[in-house]
Design a protein around this motif. Sequence first.
Motif, PDB file in Angstrom:
ATOM      1  N   TYR A 149       0.829  -1.197   0.000  1.00 30.09           N
ATOM      2  CA  TYR A 149       0.000   0.000   0.000  1.00 30.09           C
ATOM      3  C   TYR A 149       0.869   1.255   0.000  1.00 30.09           C
ATOM      4  O   TYR A 149       0.538   2.249  -0.654  1.00 30.09           O
ATOM      5  CB  TYR A 149      -0.907   0.004   1.233  1.00 30.09           C
ATOM      6  N   GLY A 150       1.983   1.215   0.713  1.00 30.71           N
ATOM      7  CA  GLY A 150       2.867   2.368   0.782  1.00 30.71           C
ATOM      8  C   GLY A 150       3.451   2.739  -0.566  1.00 30.71           C
ATOM      9  O   GLY A 150       3.539   3.923  -0.907  1.00 30.71           O
ATOM     10  N   LEU A 184      -4.643  -2.096  -3.610  1.00 29.30           N
ATOM     11  CA  LEU A 184      -4.474  -3.522  -3.324  1.00 29.30           C
ATOM     12  C   LEU A 184      -2.995  -3.845  -3.190  1.00 29.30           C
ATOM     13  O   LEU A 184      -2.226  -3.636  -4.136  1.00 29.30           O
ATOM     14  CB  LEU A 184      -5.079  -4.370  -4.449  1.00 29.30           C
ATOM     15  N   SER A 185      -2.594  -4.356  -2.053  1.00 30.47           N
ATOM     16  CA  SER A 185      -1.224  -4.824  -1.884  1.00 30.47           C
ATOM     17  C   SER A 185      -1.128  -6.261  -2.366  1.00 30.47           C
ATOM     18  O   SER A 185      -1.988  -7.092  -2.054  1.00 30.47           O
ATOM     19  CB  SER A 185      -0.793  -4.739  -0.404  1.00 30.47           C
ATOM     20  N   CYS A 186      -0.106  -6.553  -3.152  1.00 35.31           N
ATOM     21  CA  CYS A 186       0.039  -7.900  -3.729  1.00 35.31           C
ATOM     22  C   CYS A 186       0.728  -8.809  -2.717  1.00 35.31           C
ATOM     23  O   CYS A 186       1.915  -9.131  -2.840  1.00 35.31           O
ATOM     24  CB  CYS A 186       0.800  -7.833  -5.050  1.00 35.31           C
ATOM     25  N   ALA A 263     -13.520   0.130  10.020  1.00 33.21           N
ATOM     26  CA  ALA A 263     -13.256  -1.305  10.115  1.00 33.21           C
ATOM     27  C   ALA A 263     -12.326  -1.742   9.000  1.00 33.21           C
ATOM     28  O   ALA A 263     -12.563  -1.429   7.829  1.00 33.21           O
ATOM     29  CB  ALA A 263     -14.567  -2.092  10.039  1.00 33.21           C
ATOM     30  N   ALA A 264     -11.257  -2.464   9.351  1.00 32.41           N
ATOM     31  CA  ALA A 264     -10.276  -2.883   8.349  1.00 32.41           C
ATOM     32  C   ALA A 264      -9.520  -4.104   8.850  1.00 32.41           C
ATOM     33  O   ALA A 264      -9.620  -4.486  10.024  1.00 32.41           O
ATOM     34  CB  ALA A 264      -9.308  -1.750   8.044  1.00 32.41           C
ATOM     35  N   LEU A 265      -8.760  -4.711   7.959  1.00 34.11           N
ATOM     36  CA  LEU A 265      -7.882  -5.802   8.340  1.00 34.11           C
ATOM     37  C   LEU A 265      -6.721  -5.254   9.170  1.00 34.11           C
ATOM     38  O   LEU A 265      -6.311  -4.101   9.005  1.00 34.11           O
ATOM     39  CB  LEU A 265      -7.353  -6.518   7.099  1.00 34.11           C
ATOM     40  N   ASP A 266      -6.185  -6.070  10.027  1.00 32.12           N
ATOM     41  CA  ASP A 266      -5.145  -5.626  10.944  1.00 32.12           C
ATOM     42  C   ASP A 266      -3.938  -5.050  10.203  1.00 32.12           C
ATOM     43  O   ASP A 266      -3.424  -3.982  10.550  1.00 32.12           O
ATOM     44  CB  ASP A 266      -4.704  -6.807  11.826  1.00 32.12           C
ATOM     45  N   ALA A 267      -3.481  -5.712   9.152  1.00 33.93           N
ATOM     46  CA  ALA A 267      -2.302  -5.251   8.413  1.00 33.93           C
ATOM     47  C   ALA A 267      -2.584  -3.962   7.656  1.00 33.93           C
ATOM     48  O   ALA A 267      -1.673  -3.155   7.422  1.00 33.93           O
ATOM     49  CB  ALA A 267      -1.829  -6.337   7.448  1.00 33.93           C
ATOM     50  N   GLN A 268      -3.821  -3.739   7.256  1.00 36.46           N
ATOM     51  CA  GLN A 268      -4.165  -2.483   6.594  1.00 36.46           C
ATOM     52  C   GLN A 268      -4.062  -1.314   7.563  1.00 36.46           C
ATOM     53  O   GLN A 268      -3.625  -0.223   7.198  1.00 36.46           O
ATOM     54  CB  GLN A 268      -5.583  -2.567   6.021  1.00 36.46           C
ATOM     55  N   SER A 270      -2.047  -1.128  10.280  1.00 36.93           N
ATOM     56  CA  SER A 270      -0.646  -0.839  10.585  1.00 36.93           C
ATOM     57  C   SER A 270       0.088  -0.244   9.392  1.00 36.93           C
ATOM     58  O   SER A 270       1.024   0.547   9.554  1.00 36.93           O
ATOM     59  CB  SER A 270       0.064  -2.120  11.040  1.00 36.93           C
ATOM     60  N   ALA A 271      -0.333  -0.588   8.170  1.00 37.23           N
ATOM     61  CA  ALA A 271       0.361  -0.100   6.976  1.00 37.23           C
ATOM     62  C   ALA A 271      -0.041   1.323   6.607  1.00 37.23           C
ATOM     63  O   ALA A 271       0.806   2.117   6.200  1.00 37.23           O
ATOM     64  CB  ALA A 271       0.093  -1.036   5.799  1.00 37.23           C
ATOM     65  N   VAL A 272      -1.329   1.649   6.753  1.00 34.41           N
ATOM     66  CA  VAL A 272      -1.814   2.935   6.239  1.00 34.41           C
ATOM     67  C   VAL A 272      -2.795   3.626   7.183  1.00 34.41           C
ATOM     68  O   VAL A 272      -2.617   4.793   7.548  1.00 34.41           O
ATOM     69  CB  VAL A 272      -2.504   2.756   4.864  1.00 34.41           C
ATOM     70  N   LEU A 273      -3.832   2.932   7.597  1.00 31.12           N
ATOM     71  CA  LEU A 273      -5.006   3.578   8.164  1.00 31.12           C
ATOM     72  C   LEU A 273      -4.764   4.221   9.533  1.00 31.12           C
ATOM     73  O   LEU A 273      -5.321   5.286   9.824  1.00 31.12           O
ATOM     74  CB  LEU A 273      -6.151   2.568   8.259  1.00 31.12           C
ATOM     75  N   LEU A 274      -3.949   3.598  10.372  1.00 30.02           N
ATOM     76  CA  LEU A 274      -3.700   4.179  11.692  1.00 30.02           C
ATOM     77  C   LEU A 274      -3.006   5.536  11.576  1.00 30.02           C
ATOM     78  O   LEU A 274      -3.422   6.528  12.186  1.00 30.02           O
ATOM     79  CB  LEU A 274      -2.868   3.222  12.551  1.00 30.02           C
ATOM     80  N   ALA A 275      -1.940   5.596  10.787  1.00 25.55           N
ATOM     81  CA  ALA A 275      -1.201   6.850  10.636  1.00 25.55           C
ATOM     82  C   ALA A 275      -2.016   7.890   9.884  1.00 25.55           C
ATOM     83  O   ALA A 275      -1.935   9.090  10.189  1.00 25.55           O
ATOM     84  CB  ALA A 275       0.119   6.589   9.907  1.00 25.55           C
ATOM     85  N   ARG A 276      -2.800   7.466   8.920  1.00 26.14           N
ATOM     86  CA  ARG A 276      -3.541   8.398   8.069  1.00 26.14           C
ATOM     87  C   ARG A 276      -4.793   8.943   8.749  1.00 26.14           C
ATOM     88  O   ARG A 276      -5.152  10.123   8.575  1.00 26.14           O
ATOM     89  CB  ARG A 276      -3.912   7.701   6.753  1.00 26.14           C
TER      90      ARG A 276
END
Length: 336
Positions: A149-150, A184-186, A263-268, A270-276
């Motif tokens: 995602y980054g 979408l992260s591959c 609501a999101a997946l845990d890895a989403q 930590s990767a984007v949503l928490l900081a954003r």
Amino acid sequence: MGFIKTHERSGTLLLTNKGRAFVELLLNGVIPGLRISYHDAAIERRLRLSELVLTAYYAGVDVFTTSVGGDGERPSLLITSITRNHGHNPWGSARVGAIAHLGGIYYAAHYVCPGIGRMAVNDELSALHNHTNFGKDTRRAFLFAGPSYGCILEELKARGKKSEGKLIRYSEAYRELHYPIHLLSCDETGARQLQIMAVPYYREKLARLMLRSAYQPPPEDAPAWDGLYNGHPFVIGADMELRRIDAAIRMARERNCLPIALAALDAQGSAVLLARYADPGYATVYKVTDGVLTKLFGHAPALYEPPCTQFLTKKGDVVNAPLIKALGKDRGPRCK
């Protein structure tokens, strides 16, 4: 076994005629005749596309289809290159790598990363409409896939002088396209995201499953909200449609009901949503648990793994490829 050979100049692995016949037997069909190229850019495009295809494969999406929409309701992914041949290119100059059919929606999938280049928006829209022309109620969207995602966001944040020609950067297209755009992260997280998006009306279903008796339907004039939770907007972010989340936050700010519940997946997260969203106080991020996914899918969530069984042809014959070379009569293993 003589199925694969190495191209000396490029180091590329190629199917031999014997290997091609073996794969055609496995797939019960003829392999499309693709023109082979050894240019670095062409090889890199294929490697990038393979990341998207494998992500869809692990999500249980049919990646061997040869038509848009596959066999109907089953999730599918059509690789556009299989219909592009010398002298025949129904996609024109469109850069779309695949068309995904998930949950009744047709997604134009593009691989996006820093330095990916430019796209012609009108050509992309024309190709998407022409190949998904199934009536006025057809739902369409874009899928911007990448290694993470980054990496996708890094390209989408890039700003520069606006193009005057028809070719524009993906960052410009991201800001101007009116269709929904999902990131979408591959990887495994992306595969789980595709599994969720393959469920028809997944947003309402997830909202009801997560909130249970606390669920309240969203106001009719708040299309970016998926429900209400204790007076705050509840938004499904597991499909990574960030522009929709941004719109939900803007409306919540106007109505003085921040933060939203996201609501999101845990890895989403930590990767984007928490900081954003969480760190600035715009949203409280909630994890979509395996228990919720079990109820959504009707079975325990798991990525697809091919069965470890012998492959049977339509005639019932067993296709058996030994893991080691067969021994010769008198001279030991046969080696070339």
